[in-house]
Design an enzyme around this catalytic site. Sequence first.
Site, short mmCIF file in Angstrom:
data_model
loop_
_atom_site.label_atom_id
_atom_site.label_comp_id
_atom_site.label_asym_id
_atom_site.label_seq_id
_atom_site.Cartn_x
_atom_site.Cartn_y
_atom_site.Cartn_z
N TYR A 143 0.81 -1.20 0.00
CA TYR A 143 0.00 0.00 0.00
C TYR A 143 0.86 1.27 0.00
CZ TYR A 143 -4.09 2.86 1.09
OH TYR A 143 -5.08 3.79 1.09
N GLU A 165 2.22 6.52 -6.92
CA GLU A 165 1.19 7.43 -7.44
C GLU A 165 1.56 8.88 -7.22
OE1 GLU A 165 -2.66 6.39 -5.89
OE2 GLU A 165 -2.25 4.26 -6.13
#
Lengths: 249, 214
Positions: free
Chosen positions: A171, A178
């Site tokens: 994660y 991103e």
Amino acid sequence: MAAAAATAAAKGNGGGGGRAGTGDASGTRKKKGPGPLATAYLVIYNVVMTAGWLVIAVGLVRAYLAKGSYHSLYYSIEKPLKFFQTGALLEVGIVPSSVVLTSFQVMSRVFLIWAVTHSVKEVQTEDSVLLFVIAWTITEIIRYSFYTFSLLNHLPYLIKWARYTLFIVLYPMGVSGELLTIYAALPFVRQAGLYSISLPNKYNFSFDYYAFLILIMISYIPIFPQLYFHMIHQRRKVLSHTEEHKKFE
Amino acid sequence: YAGPLFIYLLFYFRVPFIYGHKYDFTSSRHTVVHLACICHSFHYVKRLLETLFVHRFSHGTMPLRNIFKNCTYYWGFAAWMAYYINHPLYTPPTYGAQQVKLALAIFVICQLGNFSIHMALRDLRPAGSKTRKIPYPTKNPFTWLFLLVSCPNYTYEVGSWIGFAIMTQCLPVALFSLVGFTQMTIWAKGKHRSYLKEFRDYPPLRMPIIPFVL
């Protein structure tokens, strides 16, 4: 017993890179599953998605072995990535998880693929792209096989463990990829005035995509910790329940 | 409601730090911008007065979280709309004075309509009570919309904002109208449903918010 618990635990979404949705599990309650036709459809959907992300994974490995470096690996998996990640829009009402969270996660992924990576060609060779692609790929393979096995009532503990454990690394990895990608795209957006409208115009409206992207980056700050700690909480619930069940078998 | 009223005026008077410094406290040269300010302000003053003197509420107070959400919504949109309408680079409507006049008429009619409905609803319920009755058209022509619609107050409200959007030809206003319309439709449908449940002789021709359609 563990199987019934696993079916009940077939809730929740994501568990790894990017905006992971919440995982959820009640190991003890038995849930009324979908009818046989719906189940068949769901199984097929999940199998196809698992296969799709496996294709992406294999594509990455092959391209790396062929080229010897990890630059431009994006191009080798660009099409299946777009196809399967966009295809995830279909699961918004279907997956046994909150519609809000699922759509949120899928929308943010689709946004990153189309509105950032696809739109700003200059970032496609960035390492950060690879970072989130790898994170997403591993996560999705595990997540879709988790759903598949749950639907078939044969969930191997390994898959459940993987889903609720690997996110701890995947994660943050995905989020970093991103954010770095969006950050890398900023100067090019500014330069090209991408997706931006300025005054004056006859609809008296303006939109600054550059500022919008910055807002998106800022929004990660409150959102990421919430989702992350939710997953941690779920992990404790799910994995400790299974331990108890194992004791009684 | 005081929030949107005040915030809009900040933009109208071009208070410093909003637009470039050379525009501080300047005034727009377009008539429609002044009209828009009057309309917007009138709308919220009307709402304030209605809240104080007209409405009869069934519930005592509004939960705190709602107030926060409401205020963010109203204040945010007011600022967003006001920014563009009062901007030095504002572009007046394509069809000029004709468009403005027509839109202004729509706005005024709908404001009067909305007020009429509020008064009619107030007269349905005696002071201090919580009784509920089917609303019917009165002598006031604006209330004749009750023949076709359960919540004409919402109908008129949407109409007002559509008028305002056409008058200013401003996309954020249109978006605000759309969001408001969506929310009011949800409320209207709920109200309509509870009317149907509560009153067996409820007029069948009525729709929740848009005659014959929605």
